[in-house]
Design a protein around this motif. Structure first.
Motif, PDB file in Angstrom:
ATOM      1  N   TRP A   1      29.528   7.034  34.570  1.00 19.30           N
ATOM      2  CA  TRP A   1      30.687   7.058  34.522  1.00 19.30           C
ATOM      3  C   TRP A   1      31.346   5.892  33.532  1.00 19.30           C
ATOM      4  O   TRP A   1      30.587   4.808  33.610  1.00 19.30           O
ATOM      5  CB  TRP A   1      31.407   6.779  35.799  1.00 19.30           C
TER       6      TRP A   1
ATOM      7  N   SER B   1      35.761  14.517  38.353  1.00 19.06           N
ATOM      8  CA  SER B   1      36.847  14.242  37.430  1.00 19.06           C
ATOM      9  C   SER B   1      37.497  12.942  37.695  1.00 19.06           C
ATOM     10  O   SER B   1      36.940  11.987  38.606  1.00 19.06           O
ATOM     11  CB  SER B   1      37.868  15.255  37.631  1.00 19.06           C
TER      12      SER B   1
ATOM     13  N   LYS C   1      31.431  11.233  28.541  1.00 19.50           N
ATOM     14  CA  LYS C   1      31.475  12.445  27.920  1.00 19.50           C
ATOM     15  C   LYS C   1      29.968  12.162  26.926  1.00 19.50           C
ATOM     16  O   LYS C   1      29.632  11.349  26.650  1.00 19.50           O
ATOM     17  CB  LYS C   1      32.677  12.899  26.995  1.00 19.50           C
TER      18      LYS C   1
END
Length: 69
Positions: A33, A9, A69
Motif C-alpha cells: 500500500w 481500495s 499499482k
C-alpha cells in the motif's frame, strides 16, 4: 478480517495531532500500500496475518492509503 471483508481500495483518514505519531490502520487487504500525507508518499506492506498498515507521520490533514499499482 477475511479477504472478502478487507478494504481493497483507497482509504482516507484525518491526522489531527502534531508531532510524530505512529498509526495502525486495520482491516486492509494484504499487499503493498502507498501512504500519502503532507505531499509525501511512503510504501507499507500489509500481511495476511494482521491486515494492518503501520506508519509514522508528523503533521495534520488527510492521510490516504491506497493499494500500490
Amino acid at each position: 478480517c477475511t479477504l472478502k471483508s478487507c478494504a481493497s481500495s483507497a482509504v482516507t483518514l484525518k491526522a489531527a495531532g502534531t508531532g510524530e505519531v505512529t498509526y495502525y490502520v486495520g482491516g486492509l487487504a494484504a499487499g503493498t500500500w502507498t501512504v500519502t500525507a503532507g505531499g509525501k508518499t511512503q510504501t507499507v506492506t500489509v500481511t495476511e496475518d494482521g491486515h494492518v498498515a503501520t506508519f509514522t507521520y508528523n503533521g495534520t490533514g488527510d492521510i490516504t492509503l491506497a493499494p500500490a499499482k
